[in-house]
Write a protein that holds these residues in place. Structure first.
Motif, PDB file in Angstrom:
ATOM      1  N   MET A   1      51.825  21.815 -23.719  1.00 44.48           N
ATOM      2  CA  MET A   1      50.612  22.593 -23.512  1.00 44.48           C
ATOM      3  C   MET A   1      50.869  23.537 -22.338  1.00 44.48           C
ATOM      4  O   MET A   1      52.010  23.654 -21.871  1.00 44.48           O
ATOM      5  N   PHE A   2      49.841  24.228 -21.885  1.00 46.68           N
ATOM      6  CA  PHE A   2      50.041  25.205 -20.813  1.00 46.68           C
ATOM      7  C   PHE A   2      50.471  24.522 -19.520  1.00 46.68           C
ATOM      8  O   PHE A   2      50.146  23.355 -19.269  1.00 46.68           O
ATOM      9  N   THR A   3      51.214  25.246 -18.715  1.00 47.45           N
ATOM     10  CA  THR A   3      51.641  24.749 -17.405  1.00 47.45           C
ATOM     11  C   THR A   3      51.295  25.792 -16.345  1.00 47.45           C
ATOM     12  O   THR A   3      50.756  26.856 -16.643  1.00 47.45           O
ATOM     13  N   TYR A   4      51.640  25.485 -15.111  1.00 50.02           N
ATOM     14  CA  TYR A   4      51.263  26.362 -14.005  1.00 50.02           C
ATOM     15  C   TYR A   4      52.207  27.549 -13.828  1.00 50.02           C
ATOM     16  O   TYR A   4      51.911  28.456 -13.061  1.00 50.02           O
ATOM     17  N   GLY A   5      53.335  27.548 -14.512  1.00 48.44           N
ATOM     18  CA  GLY A   5      54.286  28.630 -14.290  1.00 48.44           C
ATOM     19  C   GLY A   5      54.846  29.252 -15.547  1.00 48.44           C
ATOM     20  O   GLY A   5      55.649  30.185 -15.458  1.00 48.44           O
TER      21      GLY A   5
ATOM     22  N   LEU B   1      47.406  27.469 -23.842  1.00 45.37           N
ATOM     23  CA  LEU B   1      47.903  26.570 -24.881  1.00 45.37           C
ATOM     24  C   LEU B   1      47.313  25.169 -24.712  1.00 45.37           C
ATOM     25  O   LEU B   1      47.526  24.505 -23.704  1.00 45.37           O
ATOM     26  N   GLY B   2      46.538  24.728 -25.709  1.00 44.03           N
ATOM     27  CA  GLY B   2      45.913  23.418 -25.663  1.00 44.03           C
ATOM     28  C   GLY B   2      44.505  23.407 -25.110  1.00 44.03           C
ATOM     29  O   GLY B   2      43.839  22.367 -25.156  1.00 44.03           O
ATOM     30  N   ALA B   3      44.015  24.537 -24.576  1.00 42.19           N
ATOM     31  CA  ALA B   3      42.696  24.561 -23.944  1.00 42.19           C
ATOM     32  C   ALA B   3      41.560  24.645 -24.952  1.00 42.19           C
ATOM     33  O   ALA B   3      40.487  24.076 -24.732  1.00 42.19           O
ATOM     34  N   LEU B   4      41.769  25.352 -26.077  1.00 45.17           N
ATOM     35  CA  LEU B   4      40.717  25.461 -27.079  1.00 45.17           C
ATOM     36  C   LEU B   4      40.554  24.138 -27.816  1.00 45.17           C
ATOM     37  O   LEU B   4      41.535  23.588 -28.330  1.00 45.17           O
TER      38      LEU B   4
ATOM     39  N   ALA C   1      55.410  26.385 -30.951  1.00 51.53           N
ATOM     40  CA  ALA C   1      54.056  26.400 -30.409  1.00 51.53           C
ATOM     41  C   ALA C   1      53.270  27.571 -30.988  1.00 51.53           C
ATOM     42  O   ALA C   1      53.838  28.618 -31.311  1.00 51.53           O
ATOM     43  N   THR C   2      51.972  27.397 -31.126  1.00 52.02           N
ATOM     44  CA  THR C   2      51.096  28.447 -31.650  1.00 52.02           C
ATOM     45  C   THR C   2      50.247  28.999 -30.516  1.00 52.02           C
ATOM     46  O   THR C   2      49.328  28.324 -30.036  1.00 52.02           O
ATOM     47  N   ALA C   3      50.576  30.201 -30.068  1.00 50.34           N
ATOM     48  CA  ALA C   3      49.796  30.860 -29.027  1.00 50.34           C
ATOM     49  C   ALA C   3      48.652  31.630 -29.674  1.00 50.34           C
ATOM     50  O   ALA C   3      48.807  32.204 -30.755  1.00 50.34           O
TER      51      ALA C   3
ATOM     52  N   ASN D   1      39.324  23.427 -30.709  1.00 47.72           N
ATOM     53  CA  ASN D   1      39.474  23.456 -32.164  1.00 47.72           C
ATOM     54  C   ASN D   1      40.841  23.961 -32.628  1.00 47.72           C
ATOM     55  O   ASN D   1      41.045  24.204 -33.811  1.00 47.72           O
ATOM     56  N   ILE D   2      41.772  24.140 -31.689  1.00 52.28           N
ATOM     57  CA  ILE D   2      43.123  24.588 -32.027  1.00 52.28           C
ATOM     58  C   ILE D   2      44.108  23.474 -31.672  1.00 52.28           C
ATOM     59  O   ILE D   2      44.255  23.121 -30.501  1.00 52.28           O
ATOM     60  N   GLU D   3      44.753  22.930 -32.680  1.00 46.80           N
ATOM     61  CA  GLU D   3      45.683  21.841 -32.442  1.00 46.80           C
ATOM     62  C   GLU D   3      47.034  22.371 -31.956  1.00 46.80           C
ATOM     63  O   GLU D   3      47.446  23.477 -32.292  1.00 46.80           O
ATOM     64  N   LEU D   4      47.706  21.548 -31.177  1.00 46.62           N
ATOM     65  CA  LEU D   4      49.057  21.894 -30.728  1.00 46.62           C
ATOM     66  C   LEU D   4      50.032  21.739 -31.885  1.00 46.62           C
ATOM     67  O   LEU D   4      49.945  20.789 -32.664  1.00 46.62           O
TER      68      LEU D   4
END
Length: 272
Positions: free
Chosen positions: A176-180, A163-166, A107-109, A168-171
């Motif tokens: 993607m991001f989670t709650y924990g 992760l995944g919110a932007l 993953a790319t943070a 223009n940034i592909e996963l």
């Protein structure tokens, strides 16, 4: 018969309907604006310590009664709508550098780094490591406003992009991001510690970000090194209780549930 035609009762009935309609509208306005809600000082829960005493002494507003602006100040709905409108017009645009970190699973943070615009009042190097709310990132208005204010007061800011919110940034991995998950936030903090070995940290989390930063600090004693304090803003403490609350129509809570769910659907579908 003619006397009855000369004094009809319809206008009186019609006036009563109008009066009832006006009363109903006023009731809805008072209810929606929370005008009957009493003002009071905040209720504080804290452990007696040197830091707590310092904060109480430095922030007298914490013990004073909060008196909101007239008419709209007691309604969270109107405050949200007004900021959503005004924030797009007056929101600052701080300049930062985007950093990319490759996680162990591929993953790319990403996070954005903003340098201070003045010297900190203590003369020390202090960095705010910031975790935004659900599905948010450094380009959101409230984050930009917060960063701009912090920069002008001598703070360096590092803002995590979930992760995944932007858009223009592909996963680069199947998640993607989670709650924990604290992996991306931890990677950002480690980068700051290595790049600025002299800096002290102020950890800040908004909403879902508050859950993530508190979880991160509690996962390991090493995660608390060089951390001056942690500030959790509008954190939800129980996901199960919050889920029940968001299914209620009272105070338009279910409407927000629809909005948040629709936003999450758009993010997920953008990566399908």
């Amino acid at each position: 018969m003619s006397a009855m035609l000369e004094t009809p009762e319809l206008p009186a009935v019609f006036d009563g309907v109008k009066l009832a309609a006006v009363a109903a509208v006023l009731y809805v306005i008072v209810r929606c604006l929370n005008l009957k809600s009493p003002t009071a000082p905040p209720e504080l829960f804290y452990q007696d310590s040197a830091l707590s005493r310092f904060l109480l002494k430095s922030c007298p507003l914490l013990t004073k009664e909060y008196i909101p602006p007239l008419i709209w100040g007691k309604s969270g709905h109107i405050q949200t709508a007004l900021y959503g409108k005004m924030g797009r017009v007056r929101s600052p645009h701080p300049y930062g550098l985007r950093k990319y970190l490759t996680m162990p699973d591929g993953a790319t943070a990403t996070f954005d780094l903003f340098e201070p615009q003045s010297e900190h009042c203590t003369g020390e190097d202090v960095t705010m490591v910031i975790c935004p709310g659900i599905a948010n990132h450094s380009e959101k208005q409230y984050i930009r406003t917060f960063v701009d204010y912090a920069q002008k007061n001598g703070y360096r800011c590092a803002v995590l992009n979930h992760l995944g919110a932007l858009p223009n940034i592909e996963l680069t991995s199947p998640r993607m991001f989670t709650y924990g998950c604290t992996w991306e936030f931890g990677a950002m903090v480690n980068y700051i510690k290595k790049t600025y070995p002299q800096t002290q940290l102020v950890v800040v989390g908004f909403s879902l970000g508050g859950n993530i930063v508190c979880k991160y600090l509690g996962e390991s004693q090493a995660n608390q090194e060089r951390v001056l304090c942690c500030v959790s803003v509008c954190q939800g403490y129980s996901a199960l209780r919050a889920q029940e609350t968001f299914m209620q129509w009272d105070q338009c809570r279910r409407f927000y549930n629809f909005l948040m769910a629709d936003n999450m659907k758009k993010i997920i579908l953008s990566h399908r």
